[in-house]
Design an enzyme around this catalytic site. Sequence first.
Site, PDB file in Angstrom:
ATOM      1  N   SER A 222       0.949  -1.204   0.115  1.00 49.82           N
ATOM      2  CA  SER A 222      -0.009  -0.215   0.020  1.00 49.82           C
ATOM      3  C   SER A 222       0.843   1.260  -0.021  1.00 49.82           C
ATOM      4  O   SER A 222       1.853   1.426   0.754  1.00 49.82           O
ATOM      5  CB  SER A 222      -0.903  -0.148   1.278  1.00 49.82           C
ATOM      6  OG  SER A 222      -1.484   1.262   1.350  1.00 49.82           O
TER       7      SER A 222
ATOM      8  N   TYR B 110      -2.609  -1.182   9.814  1.00 51.69           N
ATOM      9  CA  TYR B 110      -2.705  -1.259   8.316  1.00 51.69           C
ATOM     10  C   TYR B 110      -1.439  -1.082   7.627  1.00 51.69           C
ATOM     11  O   TYR B 110      -0.719  -1.735   6.910  1.00 51.69           O
ATOM     12  CB  TYR B 110      -3.924  -0.797   7.645  1.00 51.69           C
ATOM     13  CG  TYR B 110      -4.033  -1.132   6.048  1.00 51.69           C
ATOM     14  CD1 TYR B 110      -4.295  -2.425   5.504  1.00 51.69           C
ATOM     15  CD2 TYR B 110      -3.517  -0.234   5.016  1.00 51.69           C
ATOM     16  CE1 TYR B 110      -4.477  -2.767   4.127  1.00 51.69           C
ATOM     17  CE2 TYR B 110      -3.590  -0.570   3.843  1.00 51.69           C
ATOM     18  CZ  TYR B 110      -4.119  -1.805   3.241  1.00 51.69           C
ATOM     19  OH  TYR B 110      -4.212  -2.197   2.160  1.00 51.69           O
TER      20      TYR B 110
END
Length: 247
Positions: free
Chosen positions: A143, A156
């Site tokens: 990400s 995350y």
Amino acid sequence: MTTDHNTPRVAIVTGGSRGIGRQTAARLGREGYAVAVTYGGAKDEGEQAAAEVVAAGGQAIAVQADVADEASVAALFDEAERAFGGVDVVVNSAGIMRLAPLAELDLAELDAHLRTNVRGAFVVDQQAVRRVRSGGAIINVTSSLTRFARPGYSAYAASKGAVEAITLILARELRGRDITVNAVAPGPTATALFLDGKPQELIDRMAAEVPLERIAEPSDIADVIAFLAGPARWINGQTLYANGGAI
């Protein structure tokens, strides 16, 4: 892309029933791949995704697996090898994302991120190392939040940063095997995982940060993954930030 004129390259795509994984499976199908579409609990969606691969021109099976469980992942690779004769490409796109400021995050949520996003990637990569044929590729989906550093994403982003570290180290450990290992780090992408719970105003603001003035579609990321899976043999040990130029 095929291994020869008659035998298709074979890919395993985890998280293949939804979002980026689903679009990637279909994209590889258009390239003539045989794809093992992996799903966690949504059997209907997994089978629908496999049907989309076939409709795109490839071959496909849908296989349930818990990516963090070694026996389950080994069985997944066994099934792909039984169906298609081997494995050439592994796309690690299974993941979870649950948001809260660090001070407020339930530690059970942190553990869930580490189990699925870190252990899951590690277990799938471990089987990939043992099974992927020469000339193959391992692609981890991480990400751009490792660079965006947005509040609320600490668990995350930390989990995805771990996967980026694994990617480079694994590329070096596979010296002499003719297997590339890379990561793709999407920015904001129109998947259910990303859009869930976000007001339109926030999505519009994120889109405005991108020079291309939109958030990504899953197909945008699938194109990058397909490039790394096939023709991009001289890209290795890298994280490609696929975010439209936002960073």
